[in-house]
Scaffold this motif. Structure first.
Motif, short mmCIF file in Angstrom:
data_model
loop_
_atom_site.label_atom_id
_atom_site.label_comp_id
_atom_site.label_asym_id
_atom_site.label_seq_id
_atom_site.Cartn_x
_atom_site.Cartn_y
_atom_site.Cartn_z
N ALA A 1 -14.74 32.24 26.13
CA ALA A 1 -14.87 30.79 26.12
C ALA A 1 -13.67 30.17 25.42
CB ALA A 1 -16.17 30.39 25.40
N GLU A 2 -13.57 28.85 25.49
CA GLU A 2 -12.54 28.16 24.72
C GLU A 2 -12.88 28.24 23.23
OE1 GLU A 2 -9.75 26.89 25.91
OE2 GLU A 2 -10.32 27.48 27.95
N HIS A 3 -11.86 28.36 22.41
CA HIS A 3 -12.09 28.50 20.98
C HIS A 3 -12.66 27.22 20.38
CE1 HIS A 3 -10.94 29.05 16.66
NE2 HIS A 3 -11.45 30.24 16.93
N ASP A 4 -12.33 26.07 20.97
CA ASP A 4 -12.88 24.79 20.54
C ASP A 4 -14.27 24.61 21.16
OD1 ASP A 4 -13.57 22.15 20.02
OD2 ASP A 4 -11.64 21.32 20.61
N ASP A 5 -15.29 24.63 20.34
CA ASP A 5 -16.67 24.62 20.84
C ASP A 5 -17.02 23.33 21.56
OD1 ASP A 5 -19.28 25.94 21.01
OD2 ASP A 5 -19.96 24.32 19.70
N ASP A 6 -16.29 22.24 21.33
CA ASP A 6 -16.63 20.95 21.93
C ASP A 6 -16.18 20.81 23.38
OD1 ASP A 6 -17.79 20.05 19.57
OD2 ASP A 6 -15.88 19.28 18.80
N ILE A 7 -15.41 21.75 23.88
CA ILE A 7 -14.84 21.61 25.22
C ILE A 7 -15.91 21.83 26.29
CG2 ILE A 7 -13.23 22.64 26.87
CD1 ILE A 7 -11.31 23.11 24.58
N ASP A 8 -15.96 20.90 27.23
CA ASP A 8 -16.85 20.99 28.39
C ASP A 8 -16.20 20.16 29.49
OD1 ASP A 8 -18.84 21.21 30.24
OD2 ASP A 8 -20.38 20.19 29.08
N GLU A 9 -15.30 20.76 30.25
CA GLU A 9 -14.45 20.02 31.17
C GLU A 9 -14.49 20.59 32.58
OE1 GLU A 9 -11.00 18.86 27.87
OE2 GLU A 9 -10.61 20.41 29.38
N ARG A 10 -14.58 19.71 33.56
CA ARG A 10 -14.33 20.04 34.96
C ARG A 10 -13.10 19.22 35.34
NH1 ARG A 10 -18.07 21.54 32.58
NH2 ARG A 10 -20.18 22.03 33.29
N MET A 11 -12.16 19.81 36.03
CA MET A 11 -10.90 19.11 36.24
C MET A 11 -10.25 19.50 37.56
SD MET A 11 -8.58 21.41 33.62
CE MET A 11 -9.94 21.47 32.42
N THR A 12 -9.29 18.68 37.95
CA THR A 12 -8.35 19.02 39.01
C THR A 12 -7.05 19.42 38.32
OG1 THR A 12 -9.35 17.47 40.56
CG2 THR A 12 -7.10 18.18 41.02
N ALA A 13 -6.48 20.52 38.76
CA ALA A 13 -5.28 21.03 38.09
C ALA A 13 -4.34 21.66 39.11
CB ALA A 13 -5.69 22.06 37.03
N TRP A 14 -3.15 22.01 38.63
CA TRP A 14 -2.20 22.75 39.45
C TRP A 14 -1.36 23.63 38.54
CZ3 TRP A 14 -2.09 17.43 38.84
CH2 TRP A 14 -1.05 16.90 38.08
N LEU A 15 -0.72 24.63 39.12
CA LEU A 15 0.22 25.44 38.38
C LEU A 15 1.59 24.79 38.45
CD1 LEU A 15 -0.75 29.10 39.39
CD2 LEU A 15 -1.57 27.72 37.47
N GLU A 16 2.31 24.87 37.35
CA GLU A 16 3.63 24.25 37.27
C GLU A 16 4.61 25.23 36.65
OE1 GLU A 16 5.34 20.52 34.79
OE2 GLU A 16 3.67 20.05 36.16
N HIS A 17 5.69 25.50 37.37
CA HIS A 17 6.72 26.43 36.91
C HIS A 17 7.68 25.69 35.97
CE1 HIS A 17 10.10 29.31 37.15
NE2 HIS A 17 9.19 30.20 37.49
#
Length: 248
Positions: free
Chosen positions: A149-165
């Protein structure tokens, strides 16, 4: 993840120091830890591996440091990933891997003693509730799912993302998710998975949940399992996996 995203990822696997990050639609940059993923299992990984009972399904295995480490211990393990390059690296190291999504038909459904979702792979597909339900179906009754899990317990996110070089190239967008322990445990419970433990090590957070030992198996009736070779002699791999491994 779309084909263009896989292309950037596979290129970065060949040169992990070149720099690749996950960019969210709101502008945040989340660096990918390719050098760690392409390296050997570290001390924090070892704590995770100690909790694995074979046979193990490593979901989104990437270049395979966990799959390889388990195989070297004689624990039956199969890595799955949608990247041809990642799967090839695992096989070249002598471990077993197939190019497949977790949502595709998989060998041994309902027979896996352990499934792994490490390195942020709870985000696969962007809908962690669906992913957790899928993982629950893959597990044997009493099997365990080990999740980073994320180390920050408050995180609860659904997102749109992309990879960036680092050179500015971008992949097509894809859905992703990030969860801290609290949100993860809530979704796991809704998927019928029961809490076992949580632990933190070196700013990484982990959760272990289990499928009830009284659940009926999800695999096909009469599915054959055969014993694995090695110290973990009491473990078993699905026949199709073992055939692939021994036929190498």
């Amino acid at each position: 993840m779309k084909a263009g995203a896989i292309g950037l990822y596979e290129e970065a696997l060949s040169l992990p120091g070149a720099g690749l990050l996950l960019r969210t639609a709101c502008g945040r940059a989340l660096p990918l830890q390719l050098e760690r993923w392409c390296g050997l299992a570290d001390r924090t990984d070892e704590e995770l591996l100690l909790r694995c009972q074979g046979p193990v399904l490593d979901i989104g295995c990437g270049p395979g440091r966990l799959t390889i480490a388990l195989a070297e211990r004689g624990i039956p393990v199969l890595g799955i990933d949608i990247s041809r390059t990642a799967v090839a690296r695992v096989r070249e190291a002598g471990a077993c891997a197939i190019r497949r999504s977790v949502f595709d038909p998989l060998p041994g459904q309902g027979r896996w003693a352990t499934a792994l979702l490490a390195d942020g792979n709870i985000g696969i597909g962007g809908y962690p509730d669906e992913l957790l339900r899928r993982c629950a179906r893959l597990l044997a009754p009493g099997g365990r799912l080990l999740i980073e899990a994320e180390h920050d317990d408050d995180i609860d996110e659904r997102m749109t993302a992309w990879l960036e070089h680092a050179d500015g190239r971008r992949s097509p967008v894809f859905p992703w998710a990030r969860l801290g322990v609290s949100a993860l445990l809530e979704l796991a419970a809704a998927a019928g998975l029961h809490f076992l433990e949580e632990w933190n090590d070196a700013d990484r957070a982990f959760v272990a949940v289990t499928r009830s030992a009284t659940d009926r198996p999800h695999g096909r009736p009469g599915q054959r399992l055969i014993g694995a070779v090695g110290p973990a002699g009491g473990h078993a791999l699905p026949l199709t996996i073992a055939t692939r491994k021994h036929g190498r």
